[in-house]
Design a protein around this motif. Sequence first.
Motif, PDB file in Angstrom:
ATOM      1  N   SER A 165      74.547  51.803  41.637  1.00 14.40           N
ATOM      2  CA  SER A 165      73.689  52.076  42.812  1.00 14.40           C
ATOM      3  C   SER A 165      73.006  53.438  42.770  1.00 14.40           C
ATOM      4  O   SER A 165      72.285  53.792  43.707  1.00 14.40           O
ATOM      5  CB  SER A 165      74.490  51.942  44.121  1.00 14.40           C
ATOM      6  OG  SER A 165      74.954  50.610  44.274  1.00 14.40           O
TER       7      SER A 165
ATOM      8  N   GLN B 299      70.121  56.066  41.330  1.00 12.72           N
ATOM      9  CA  GLN B 299      68.712  55.847  41.017  1.00 12.72           C
ATOM     10  C   GLN B 299      68.238  56.822  39.943  1.00 12.72           C
ATOM     11  O   GLN B 299      68.582  58.011  39.967  1.00 12.72           O
ATOM     12  CB  GLN B 299      67.853  56.012  42.276  1.00 12.72           C
ATOM     13  CG  GLN B 299      68.136  54.968  43.349  1.00 12.72           C
ATOM     14  CD  GLN B 299      67.211  55.109  44.533  1.00 12.72           C
ATOM     15  OE1 GLN B 299      66.738  56.211  44.843  1.00 12.72           O
ATOM     16  NE2 GLN B 299      66.920  54.011  45.202  1.00 12.72           N
TER      17      GLN B 299
ATOM     18  N   VAL C 289      67.107  51.292  39.696  1.00 11.35           N
ATOM     19  CA  VAL C 289      68.391  51.296  40.409  1.00 11.35           C
ATOM     20  C   VAL C 289      69.462  50.839  39.419  1.00 11.35           C
ATOM     21  O   VAL C 289      69.385  49.732  38.872  1.00 11.35           O
ATOM     22  CB  VAL C 289      68.359  50.380  41.641  1.00 11.35           C
ATOM     23  CG1 VAL C 289      69.721  50.377  42.333  1.00 11.35           C
ATOM     24  CG2 VAL C 289      67.262  50.835  42.608  1.00 11.35           C
TER      25      VAL C 289
END
Length: 226
Positions: free
Chosen positions: A166, A168, A162
């Motif tokens: 924010s 991924q 992460v």
Amino acid sequence: MRKLLVSVHIALLVLLAACEQEIYEKGDGQLSYMRADFVEAFVNADKQVNRVVTDNDDELTLATPYSADWISRPDTTYRAVLYYNKVDSRAELLGLGRVTTLSLRRDSSAVSKWNPDPIGMETAWVGHNLRYLNLGLVLKIGATDKDATPQSVSMLHGGITVNADSTQTLRLLFNHQQGDVPEYYSQRAYVSVPLSGLTVDSVRLTVVTYDGTVVRTFPIQKKSDY
């Protein structure tokens, strides 16, 4: 008896025959206007490829249905590279070669013990439609006994990071084992990794090459999806 190991134990890496021949002719020869695209090749009930979809989402019907020994199942889809002349929405076929796909292997033990043998890597890219990560590789091959351990490759799911924003990122670890194959000659080959269904924003590929460890990150979501 000795043999030349061109493929690996997972039926790895169909060599693209056009890489070994002249692919451009001056003037208006048959290959003057040739195109090459990675495609999904759709097979009909007669085990013939009759249409393809390129990585640019261009759907083409083959002017003449194509058959080959590697097409073993009817009503299925293969990953392939297509050499062709485009005429409207049809493809005049010049060559079609299968490209092996590597599914992600989820094995925490393999990840923790990851210690691959080096391999040559010429290129890596994600197709325009974000459906596949493609790798252009260079294998070292040579003559071995029939009972020798062959080369093998796989793609390991290395976990998800992460990021600070924010988003991924999925870590991909390319695993290559040389086995008992001597490193006498070089041979080019391609593999594709399906990306459909992944919900992460990017993938980070790590490959141990003869020139050192290569790390490349590729976005796999459309910008409007962020």
